[in-house]
Design a protein around this motif. Structure first.
Motif, short mmCIF file in Angstrom:
data_model
loop_
_atom_site.label_atom_id
_atom_site.label_comp_id
_atom_site.label_asym_id
_atom_site.label_seq_id
_atom_site.Cartn_x
_atom_site.Cartn_y
_atom_site.Cartn_z
N ASN A 1 0.85 -1.19 0.00
CA ASN A 1 0.00 0.00 0.00
C ASN A 1 0.89 1.24 0.00
O ASN A 1 0.92 2.00 0.96
CB ASN A 1 -0.94 0.01 1.21
N GLY B 1 -0.40 4.76 1.06
CA GLY B 1 -0.79 5.05 2.44
C GLY B 1 0.22 5.97 3.11
O GLY B 1 1.37 6.05 2.73
N TYR C 1 -9.00 6.80 2.86
CA TYR C 1 -8.87 5.62 3.71
C TYR C 1 -9.95 5.50 4.78
O TYR C 1 -10.10 4.43 5.38
CB TYR C 1 -7.49 5.59 4.36
#
Length: 98
Positions: free
Chosen positions: A36, A39, A68
């Protein structure tokens, strides 16, 4: 410089898990989470001039929260500026979206 160690998340509507997830999201450098890479937030803002850092931090926080944690909404981001130490201490106020 933005001091992420003093980041504060404020809301009466969040669970402990919500706060923990947001703290992880807001204090993790973007690109460092395996599988990810999007992120986290862009840490290149940390050493920028105060006004520029505040603006870019705000954009990062809003975008990452929407991406998110779509059920949450950033109401405001306030900054306490310590001019003696040259640090910006952010406080993020969150609510549940409608």
């Amino acid at each position: 410089m933005i001091d992420l160690g003093s980041l504060e998340i404020v809301s009466s509507e969040l669970t402990d898990e919500d706060v923990e997830n947001l703290m992880l999201l807001y204090t993790t450098p973007q690109g460092t989470i395996p599988l990810n890479r999007g992120g986290g937030i862009d840490f290149s803002i940390i050493g920028l001039p105060i006004e520029e850092a505040k603006s870019l931090f705000l954009v990062n926080i809003i975008n990452k929260t929407n991406e998110y944690n779509a059920s949450l909404e950033v109401d405001t981001v306030e900054f306490d500026i310590d001019t003696e130490e040259g640090k910006i201490k952010p406080k993020v106020v969150i609510s549940r979206g409608e």
